[in-house]
Design a protein around this motif. Sequence first.
Motif, PDB file in Angstrom:
ATOM      1  N   ASN A  26       0.728  -1.323   0.192  1.00 47.90           N
ATOM      2  CA  ASN A  26      -0.015   0.041  -0.057  1.00 47.90           C
ATOM      3  C   ASN A  26       0.882   1.249   0.131  1.00 47.90           C
ATOM      4  OD1 ASN A  26      -2.306  -1.491   0.098  1.00 47.90           O
ATOM      5  ND2 ASN A  26      -2.786  -1.162   2.085  1.00 47.90           N
ATOM      6  N   PHE A  27       1.776   1.196   0.729  1.00 43.43           N
ATOM      7  CA  PHE A  27       2.835   2.384   0.745  1.00 43.43           C
ATOM      8  C   PHE A  27       3.575   2.680  -0.368  1.00 43.43           C
ATOM      9  CE2 PHE A  27       7.063   4.145   1.675  1.00 43.43           C
ATOM     10  CZ  PHE A  27       6.710   5.394   2.146  1.00 43.43           C
ATOM     11  N   LYS A  28       3.973   1.557  -1.116  1.00 42.65           N
ATOM     12  CA  LYS A  28       4.794   1.749  -2.302  1.00 42.65           C
ATOM     13  C   LYS A  28       3.793   2.269  -3.422  1.00 42.65           C
ATOM     14  CE  LYS A  28       8.388  -1.690  -1.587  1.00 42.65           C
ATOM     15  NZ  LYS A  28       8.794  -3.077  -2.163  1.00 42.65           N
ATOM     16  N   ASN A  29       2.784   1.553  -3.478  1.00 42.31           N
ATOM     17  CA  ASN A  29       1.558   1.795  -4.713  1.00 42.31           C
ATOM     18  C   ASN A  29       0.640   2.906  -4.380  1.00 42.31           C
ATOM     19  OD1 ASN A  29       2.888  -0.088  -6.187  1.00 42.31           O
ATOM     20  ND2 ASN A  29       2.220  -1.727  -4.821  1.00 42.31           N
ATOM     21  N   GLU A  30       0.667   3.644  -3.261  1.00 43.33           N
ATOM     22  CA  GLU A  30      -0.356   4.524  -2.760  1.00 43.33           C
ATOM     23  C   GLU A  30      -1.726   3.929  -2.830  1.00 43.33           C
ATOM     24  OE1 GLU A  30       0.450   8.041  -5.036  1.00 43.33           O
ATOM     25  OE2 GLU A  30       2.495   8.268  -4.154  1.00 43.33           O
ATOM     26  N   GLU A  31      -2.003   2.559  -2.402  1.00 39.43           N
ATOM     27  CA  GLU A  31      -3.151   1.996  -2.230  1.00 39.43           C
ATOM     28  C   GLU A  31      -3.699   2.029  -1.013  1.00 39.43           C
ATOM     29  OE1 GLU A  31      -2.433  -0.606  -6.234  1.00 39.43           O
ATOM     30  OE2 GLU A  31      -2.007  -1.354  -4.433  1.00 39.43           O
ATOM     31  N   ASN A  32      -5.105   1.631  -0.983  1.00 38.44           N
ATOM     32  CA  ASN A  32      -5.698   1.068   0.459  1.00 38.44           C
ATOM     33  C   ASN A  32      -6.269  -0.095   0.586  1.00 38.44           C
ATOM     34  OD1 ASN A  32      -6.343   1.869   3.121  1.00 38.44           O
ATOM     35  ND2 ASN A  32      -8.194   2.700   2.350  1.00 38.44           N
ATOM     36  N   ASN A  33      -5.644  -1.291  -0.027  1.00 37.35           N
ATOM     37  CA  ASN A  33      -6.263  -2.213   0.035  1.00 37.35           C
ATOM     38  C   ASN A  33      -6.025  -2.925   1.494  1.00 37.35           C
ATOM     39  OD1 ASN A  33      -6.286  -2.924  -2.709  1.00 37.35           O
ATOM     40  ND2 ASN A  33      -4.134  -3.038  -2.867  1.00 37.35           N
ATOM     41  N   ARG A  34      -7.006  -3.524   2.063  1.00 33.72           N
ATOM     42  CA  ARG A  34      -7.324  -3.882   3.545  1.00 33.72           C
ATOM     43  C   ARG A  34      -7.447  -5.238   3.948  1.00 33.72           C
ATOM     44  NH1 ARG A  34      -5.957   0.207   5.942  1.00 33.72           N
ATOM     45  NH2 ARG A  34      -6.714  -0.755   7.858  1.00 33.72           N
ATOM     46  N   ASP A  35      -8.029  -5.823   3.239  1.00 33.92           N
ATOM     47  CA  ASP A  35      -8.363  -7.241   3.559  1.00 33.92           C
ATOM     48  C   ASP A  35      -7.581  -7.926   4.494  1.00 33.92           C
ATOM     49  OD1 ASP A  35      -6.768  -7.481   1.041  1.00 33.92           O
ATOM     50  OD2 ASP A  35      -7.465  -9.635   0.992  1.00 33.92           O
ATOM     51  N   LYS A  36      -6.142  -8.168   4.340  1.00 35.90           N
ATOM     52  CA  LYS A  36      -5.001  -8.575   5.042  1.00 35.90           C
ATOM     53  C   LYS A  36      -4.912  -7.914   6.236  1.00 35.90           C
ATOM     54  CE  LYS A  36      -4.474 -11.462   1.438  1.00 35.90           C
ATOM     55  NZ  LYS A  36      -5.241 -12.792   1.466  1.00 35.90           N
ATOM     56  N   ILE A  37      -4.877  -6.702   6.281  1.00 31.83           N
ATOM     57  CA  ILE A  37      -4.673  -5.847   7.540  1.00 31.83           C
ATOM     58  C   ILE A  37      -5.951  -6.140   8.357  1.00 31.83           C
ATOM     59  CG2 ILE A  37      -4.388  -3.527   8.279  1.00 31.83           C
ATOM     60  CD1 ILE A  37      -3.002  -2.865   5.617  1.00 31.83           C
ATOM     61  N   GLU A  38      -7.144  -5.967   7.844  1.00 31.35           N
ATOM     62  CA  GLU A  38      -8.344  -6.060   8.837  1.00 31.35           C
ATOM     63  C   GLU A  38      -8.260  -7.361   9.357  1.00 31.35           C
ATOM     64  OE1 GLU A  38     -10.255  -3.797   9.425  1.00 31.35           O
ATOM     65  OE2 GLU A  38      -9.658  -2.118   8.241  1.00 31.35           O
ATOM     66  N   ALA A  39      -7.855  -8.340   8.721  1.00 31.91           N
ATOM     67  CA  ALA A  39      -7.844  -9.685   9.117  1.00 31.91           C
ATOM     68  C   ALA A  39      -7.110 -10.015  10.390  1.00 31.91           C
ATOM     69  CB  ALA A  39      -7.496 -10.858   8.252  1.00 31.91           C
ATOM     70  N   ILE A  40      -6.137  -9.223  10.562  1.00 34.86           N
ATOM     71  CA  ILE A  40      -5.163  -9.113  11.782  1.00 34.86           C
ATOM     72  C   ILE A  40      -5.559  -8.166  12.668  1.00 34.86           C
ATOM     73  CG2 ILE A  40      -3.284  -7.303  11.516  1.00 34.86           C
ATOM     74  CD1 ILE A  40      -1.293  -9.544  11.845  1.00 34.86           C
ATOM     75  N   LEU A  41      -6.382  -7.149  12.620  1.00 39.25           N
ATOM     76  CA  LEU A  41      -7.021  -6.383  13.457  1.00 39.25           C
ATOM     77  C   LEU A  41      -7.988  -6.974  14.346  1.00 39.25           C
ATOM     78  CD1 LEU A  41      -7.160  -3.041  11.435  1.00 39.25           C
ATOM     79  CD2 LEU A  41      -5.195  -4.060  13.010  1.00 39.25           C
ATOM     80  N   ASN A  42      -8.794  -8.035  13.760  1.00 37.32           N
ATOM     81  CA  ASN A  42      -9.863  -8.579  14.600  1.00 37.32           C
ATOM     82  C   ASN A  42      -9.394  -9.737  15.659  1.00 37.32           C
ATOM     83  OD1 ASN A  42     -11.645  -6.950  12.744  1.00 37.32           O
ATOM     84  ND2 ASN A  42     -11.550  -8.522  11.081  1.00 37.32           N
TER      85      ASN A  42
END
Length: 367
Positions: free
Chosen positions: A351-367
């Motif tokens: 996300n940082f490199k490509n200026e994106e906001n893909n969140r599925d993997k991040i959200e999985a670890i937040l729950n």
Amino acid sequence: MSLVKKSICTLAVLSTLATNALEAESPIQRVTALDRMMSTINPNVEIDAPLFRNTDEAKKAYGSEYIKILVQEAHKKAEFLLNEGNVKAYNAFMTLALTVPLQEGLYLHVRETNDSKGLCNDHSNSGDLIFAYTEEKLEEKYTADELEQKKSSSTNYKYFVQNFKTGENPFFPDCKNVQDNDVIRQIIRGGDGTDMGAMQLSIRWHTENYFAKDGHKSLRKTFAYGLKYLMEGFKPLIYNFKSTSKTWEKRVECLRKLEKWHVFPSKRKYSIDYKKVIRGTWAGKYNSGNLNKTCRFADSGSPYKGHDEGFLKNLDKVLDIENLEKIGVFDSTSFEMNEESRSAYEQIISNFKNEENNRDKIEAILN
């Protein structure tokens, strides 16, 4: 009993069971290079943190939990940026959060060993390390009376005793009291023993709000506090990079680029380089304790050039995670991660490199 208290009690029981299991195991060769970076913890003190043990399987379990907690706490601090629609800033802070503990504490907090009974360094555990790096150097520098005088006037030593050497179960025991212990827990520390833990927080500046509240005994509390402090350096930079005040122009000159000039300074258009913001946040607020030192990393003549180059090396390692099987500063302390933690880590960096906001993997670890 509240869920929080139940969770803490469960962690304490699991930690005790793990320690008992380790006692029954054959000795596991420790990473001996860490001996000079660690101080021994009282076995009666409860620690709420994954424990680093030197086997590939144990390191993978440790690293997976360490990164999971880090990502969770970093998101809590940076979520407001997403709510503001500032995805680039969110991605940059999350990347910064992955880098600082690597730079500061080698992705370590507490380790557990069982291959050297009574592993403990009196020079470190007593606080004498504050005055000289080795016991031999200490004896060369001071007589016994001179050392006592130094101790009585030292703010760092006062805080060391206050935080680690008082109470029925002081955090750092006298080494004679653990000499028969097969299993030893140790916390990572800085060279003079005044910076402690995963975020290398200073006892001089963080006693009241961190050490006095037992933050060092919990990896989650350590990240929560350290990342809050980090955000205090990050947020002003991203909110003031367009400023026309002389103070802020000086602070952010290395972070921004003039895109459109105008005769009126307030109408000039600037862009911001978030990789430089990451470097500037660490160089300024975190490492120097001073926002005016934000652009230190861009000064080729800086006396801290080596520090800033070291940070850049670790940042580049974090940014290269997709090509790394393991992550860490040294081969001996690097670890693999489980799929959940690794996927979240990689998505943050992508996300940082490509200026994106893909969140599925991040959200999985937040729950």
